[in-house]
Design an enzyme around this catalytic site. Sequence first.
Site, PDB file in Angstrom:
ATOM      1  N   CYS A   2       0.828  -1.194   0.000  1.00 37.28           N
ATOM      2  CA  CYS A   2       0.000   0.000   0.000  1.00 37.28           C
ATOM      3  C   CYS A   2       0.865   1.247   0.000  1.00 37.28           C
ATOM      4  CB  CYS A   2      -0.904   0.006   1.240  1.00 37.28           C
ATOM      5  SG  CYS A   2      -1.845  -1.521   1.457  1.00 37.28           S
ATOM      6  N   ARG A  49      -4.677   1.271  -1.086  1.00 38.04           N
ATOM      7  CA  ARG A  49      -4.547  -0.165  -0.841  1.00 38.04           C
ATOM      8  C   ARG A  49      -4.347  -1.001  -2.097  1.00 38.04           C
ATOM      9  NH1 ARG A  49      -8.793  -4.673   1.506  1.00 38.04           N
ATOM     10  NH2 ARG A  49      -7.197  -6.109   2.294  1.00 38.04           N
ATOM     11  N   LEU A  50      -3.363  -1.903  -2.022  1.00 36.83           N
ATOM     12  CA  LEU A  50      -3.238  -3.020  -2.948  1.00 36.83           C
ATOM     13  C   LEU A  50      -3.644  -4.253  -2.155  1.00 36.83           C
ATOM     14  CD1 LEU A  50      -2.297  -4.356  -5.611  1.00 36.83           C
ATOM     15  CD2 LEU A  50       0.002  -4.475  -4.633  1.00 36.83           C
ATOM     16  N   ALA A  51      -4.779  -4.837  -2.480  1.00 34.98           N
ATOM     17  CA  ALA A  51      -5.360  -5.914  -1.663  1.00 34.98           C
ATOM     18  C   ALA A  51      -4.679  -7.245  -1.954  1.00 34.98           C
ATOM     19  CB  ALA A  51      -6.858  -6.017  -1.923  1.00 34.98           C
ATOM     20  N   ASN A  72       1.790  -0.340   5.460  1.00 38.08           N
ATOM     21  CA  ASN A  72       2.245  -0.792   4.148  1.00 38.08           C
ATOM     22  C   ASN A  72       3.153  -1.988   4.362  1.00 38.08           C
ATOM     23  OD1 ASN A  72       3.335  -1.050   1.524  1.00 38.08           O
ATOM     24  ND2 ASN A  72       4.901   0.469   1.950  1.00 38.08           N
ATOM     25  N   GLU A  74       3.673  -6.593   4.641  1.00 36.39           N
ATOM     26  CA  GLU A  74       3.123  -7.892   5.001  1.00 36.39           C
ATOM     27  C   GLU A  74       3.847  -8.395   6.245  1.00 36.39           C
ATOM     28  OE1 GLU A  74       0.597  -9.162   3.555  1.00 36.39           O
ATOM     29  OE2 GLU A  74       0.544  -8.189   1.585  1.00 36.39           O
ATOM     30  N   SER A 371      11.161 -12.526  -5.414  1.00 35.86           N
ATOM     31  CA  SER A 371      12.405 -12.155  -6.093  1.00 35.86           C
ATOM     32  C   SER A 371      13.596 -12.648  -5.280  1.00 35.86           C
ATOM     33  CB  SER A 371      12.482 -10.633  -6.248  1.00 35.86           C
ATOM     34  OG  SER A 371      13.797 -10.212  -6.569  1.00 35.86           O
ATOM     35  N   GLY A 372      14.686 -12.995  -5.967  1.00 39.22           N
ATOM     36  CA  GLY A 372      15.908 -13.450  -5.302  1.00 39.22           C
ATOM     37  C   GLY A 372      16.807 -12.334  -4.836  1.00 39.22           C
TER      38      GLY A 372
END
Length: 606
Positions: A2, A49-51, A72, A74, A371-372
């Site tokens: 977010c 928001r990006l859900a 923002n 996780e 992503s690595g």
Amino acid sequence: MCGIAGIIDFTKDISEQRLINKMTETLAHRGPDSEGYFASKHALLGHKRLAIIDLVTGSQPMTKGAYTIVYNGEVYNAAELRKQLEEKGYHFFSTSDTEVIVTAYIEWKEHCVDYLNGIYAFAIWDADLEQLFLCRDRLGVKPLFYVEDRTGVLFASEIKALLAHPSVKAEVDEDGLAALLSLGPSRITGHAIFKGIHELKPAHLMVVRRDKVTRQRYWDIESREHKDNEQQTIEKVHQLVSDAVCRQLISDVPICTMLSGGLDSSILTAIAAKQLSYTDKTLATYSVAYEENNEHFQTNAFQTTQDEFWIGKMQKRYGTKHTQIELQQQSLVDALTEAMQFKDMPSMADIDSSLYLFCKEIKKTHSVALSGECADEVFGGYPWFYSQKQTAFPWLRATSEREGLLSEHWQKKLRLTDYLENTYNEALAQMPEFLGDQVERERQQLFYLNNQFFMQTLLERNDRMSMGAGVEVRVPFADHTIIDYVWNIPWEMKNSGAMEKGILRQAFRAELPIEVVERKKNPYPKTYHPLYTKLVSQRLAAILQQKDSVLHELFDRAQLEQLIASGGKSFQVPWFGQLMAGPQLLAYLMQVHEWVEHYRINIIST
């Protein structure tokens, strides 16, 4: 993922929402799914928001009792924390990690950060105490900037949101200019280039009260004796990396991986594909390529091969649904402006714009990717870890040549070589005590500088370009449990088998095709097409025709014209990292001009 923004003003009633709406709207790309606001007498909070988790009841700002949060990121151990808090008597009305964070704060206050595993930047307003709590994750994966004055504080995920407030001026002084032109496109953590704008450093928290503001570091790398033998270390590395990847597979929307066929992305792909297979799901993988690169690819000390062969090996081994995205040269150049605007300053040229375009294509089917990134900094994958000749910042080359591009006036004003030396010394003074001998300590200094500077640059690139496309890119190798353990592994063991990232190769040898295990480290792919050089040369030449361009003020015109005429060939060796050579320098200078123009920057010189 977010975008967050906030205004705290203890001196007057600010409950009218116009300014917070304006700030938050600049972050629309970070949260295309919804928006929300909180307004009170002394606090305004905004959220885009990006859900990803709890698509229905996870909206923000979220209020629980006297506490309101905007967040923002996780938190990957949210389920465990929820259970722990429920055992303490707390009840939850949503399944979101947002509610877990605010509840953890209610229970543990500032110490809530000790319990969090994830990537995050959040703010919690305590209405009873009239107090703001700001926090950023341990590695700085998620951004947070602020402006502090006598009335309170402004904060936001990106600088552009702060500049949208009328009290914040787009000004760059000599210190900011020296930082930009000596270290760029990297930055000193905490230094936001713009005068008066600051970055909350990774692993730091900040408490804003009416009478004072306090900041503190809540986590750092700890040096201790490494007691595990090599086999035990291999097993521990396997466990830590596997656990981090599995935790980061939580999502209420489909997840994919970015697969280059290199060691790091292949490890993530192997773990993710195996986990998804337990539920009869096929992992989607994506790679990036460039128009006609097969015809123009040039082997060098940093990039020895292209990716297709090794991607094919991984795709065959794990049956992934793979998509190769090919980028056009004109698109790369056209996206340079957007890349600069997402970062709010000159960026990594097409290394950035290509990632943005790559994520735009991924967004058509996926909103979350693994992503690595960061494995090279943590395990020692870069060529400079193996060089006999070390410089202060080995990814920063051609300092004298950079300085030579400046006008005589600015060479004397900025003294870039001295600025770099001072920055280097100040950074090393903050390094945690290390227990090894002098040779091992010098190696650890290089790891520390990589974590503080080069890794921060790549994490910033990762966040801004992916969020610019509305994609959440997760970085399992930046998990603090991995970094905390690997920091203390002796170099001889890290370099097991005399190959870069040897201990990581050993840990996942059984799960990868042998060709991938033994593949020499290669960086993110870039374009080698002469058309790209031609296009950026033409754009930079056109900029130099503008008499009011800042390039005329800062740089020696004859030097710039010679650079353009040669297509940047005087910078054949990368001047930053492994990829940014002459063509990228031309693009970077173009971005300097557009940055000053777009943000209407006033350069302050004494």
